[in-house]
Design a protein around this motif. Sequence first.
Motif, PDB file in Angstrom:
ATOM      1  N   HIS A 124       0.724  -1.142   0.014  1.00  0.00           N
ATOM      2  CA  HIS A 124       0.193   0.017   0.130  1.00  0.00           C
ATOM      3  C   HIS A 124       0.987   1.112   0.101  1.00  0.00           C
ATOM      4  CE1 HIS A 124       1.382  -0.808   4.330  1.00  0.00           C
ATOM      5  NE2 HIS A 124       0.903   0.882   4.320  1.00  0.00           N
TER       6      HIS A 124
ATOM      7  N   ASP B 226       1.355   5.061   1.664  1.00  0.00           N
ATOM      8  CA  ASP B 226       0.936   5.651   3.194  1.00  0.00           C
ATOM      9  C   ASP B 226       0.083   7.022   2.710  1.00  0.00           C
ATOM     10  OD1 ASP B 226       1.581   3.738   4.931  1.00  0.00           O
ATOM     11  OD2 ASP B 226       3.451   4.738   5.531  1.00  0.00           O
TER      12      ASP B 226
ATOM     13  N   HIS C 211       4.762  -0.065  -0.120  1.00  0.00           N
ATOM     14  CA  HIS C 211       5.143  -0.865   1.071  1.00  0.00           C
ATOM     15  C   HIS C 211       4.337  -1.856   1.663  1.00  0.00           C
ATOM     16  CE1 HIS C 211       4.031   2.570   3.282  1.00  0.00           C
ATOM     17  NE2 HIS C 211       3.902   2.004   4.361  1.00  0.00           N
TER      18      HIS C 211
HETATM   19 FE   LIG Z   1       2.446   2.086   5.568  1.00  0.00          FE
END
Ligand SMILES: [Fe+2]
Length: 519
Positions: A409, A411, A480
């Motif tokens: 995903h 952030d 990540h």
């Molecule tokens: Fe994350």
Amino acid sequence: ELYTALADLKEVLHTESTLINSLDQYIQAEHKKLELLQKYSEIYKQQHTEASEDIENYIANPINAYILIKRLTTDWQHVESLMNMQLGHDYLKNISMYREYLKFPTDEDLNGAAVALTRLQDTYNLDTSALARGELNGIKYSSELSAADCFELGRQSYNNGDFYHTQLWMREADSRLNSETNKTVEKSDILEYLAFSTYKQGNLPLALDLTNKLLEIFPAHPRALGNKGFYEEEMEKLNELKIKGDDESEDIPINDEQMAPQVQYPERELYEQLCRGEVTTDIAITSKLKCYYTNNNNPFLLIAPFKVEEAYPNPKILIFHDVMSDSEIDTIKRMATPRFKRATVQNYKTGELETAQYRISKSAWLKEKEHKHIDDVCRRVSDITGLTVETAEELQVVNYGIGGHYEPHFDFARKEETNAFKSLGTGNRIATVLFYMSDVPQGGATVFPNINAAIWPKKGTAAFWYNLHPSGEGDFNTRHAACPVLAGSKWVSNKWIHEQGQEFRRPCGLEQAPPELTA
Ligand SMILES: [Fe+2]
Ligand SMILES: O=C(O)CCC(=O)C(=O)O
């Protein structure tokens, strides 16, 4: 949802000890009852034998006649009422009372724990038999699984429509059953699940074979008879196609039972390889990375500068060592535990928060003002990064349970995610500081599949990276994931730093490279 965090499972152990106590008390009560009945039986036998020795004389005696009648009326009523006594009821009532204040796992938890085990099995290429022996990657941790335990794992997989794992675990159940002296499950039950999942996986001849084996045990098994007819018809159709010389019939997939489930997308493959440590950052890149001390030009840090390790050059990922003390970690864990909720993800279209299989953990938010330790940690984030935390989100504390993970995903919010972070009004997540609050014996790395980087958790360290380019555009190479935890309990906390307020700390622009954290 107890399976999502190990912190909650501790309470389940407490529940279990209460249940064991109740069960023992109940068994004792039943023993007493049986002992009493045994005594009655002996008295009856003794008097009966006496009477049988001289029947005529015995009943001719009015006292004996009276005793005999009494024995079979009031006395016997006593025996019957003892036999009828449902001691279990009281204990069950207690147990249902416990349900109101003790933590009990649910069927959903059982399913979650089973799915987590099969996820670990796939991610870490674990051998089914080794897992059943309680081994994780060659290290024996836990007790072995019985045939019935394996059967239940297969049944859970079956209920989830996962026929690949149904097959693996039913086979294991069968092989365990063969060496069990006290059988924990019926072979016919295993065969039934195994046959049907084998058919679902496309191996018709084997499905028929297994059904025939089941019929050897239970010749009148109605479902097996139905399935046998069906499989035979299907086989015939296949054979007809073959006789017609239809080339396509050759292509009818007969899956090897060991064939792994379809890889959903190539990123997944790489993600799993990084999690297993099979893929690592290219040596040409790692050889240029450095470790150094920094005070970030902050005069307060001259005495105790931070220990920095470069983990990746671009996007720059830095690891700061010894930036959270054990007592800070204890405080944070203690404060977060009672507030834990299943972690949510933002629905990409609506901006709503919801739970998802791809993110399994429990999380809680802590405010700076709640405890000095939290305030200290947040200030340290500012010292580490040179950014303001005035506009940052609260500290998010995360605990991962069995197989807990967070799939790849970003952030930051993508352009199309117009609703994300709207309510905060502080712009996008410019940077992430990820604190590791525990070591993880096996698994649980943070991996970056676009750049082949992996960070292995170490208690007290923090990872830092910019999610946005200086222009404000998202850096897609910061994608990540948190690999599933294979052994141990993983604790992290996130501090997400926002754009607003960083104008003079990290000036925006089209070309500027991120400010170097000077050595
Ligand atoms: Fe994350
Ligand atoms: O736990 C990790 O290693 C990463 C967590 C993460 O990426 C997140 O919470 O956004």
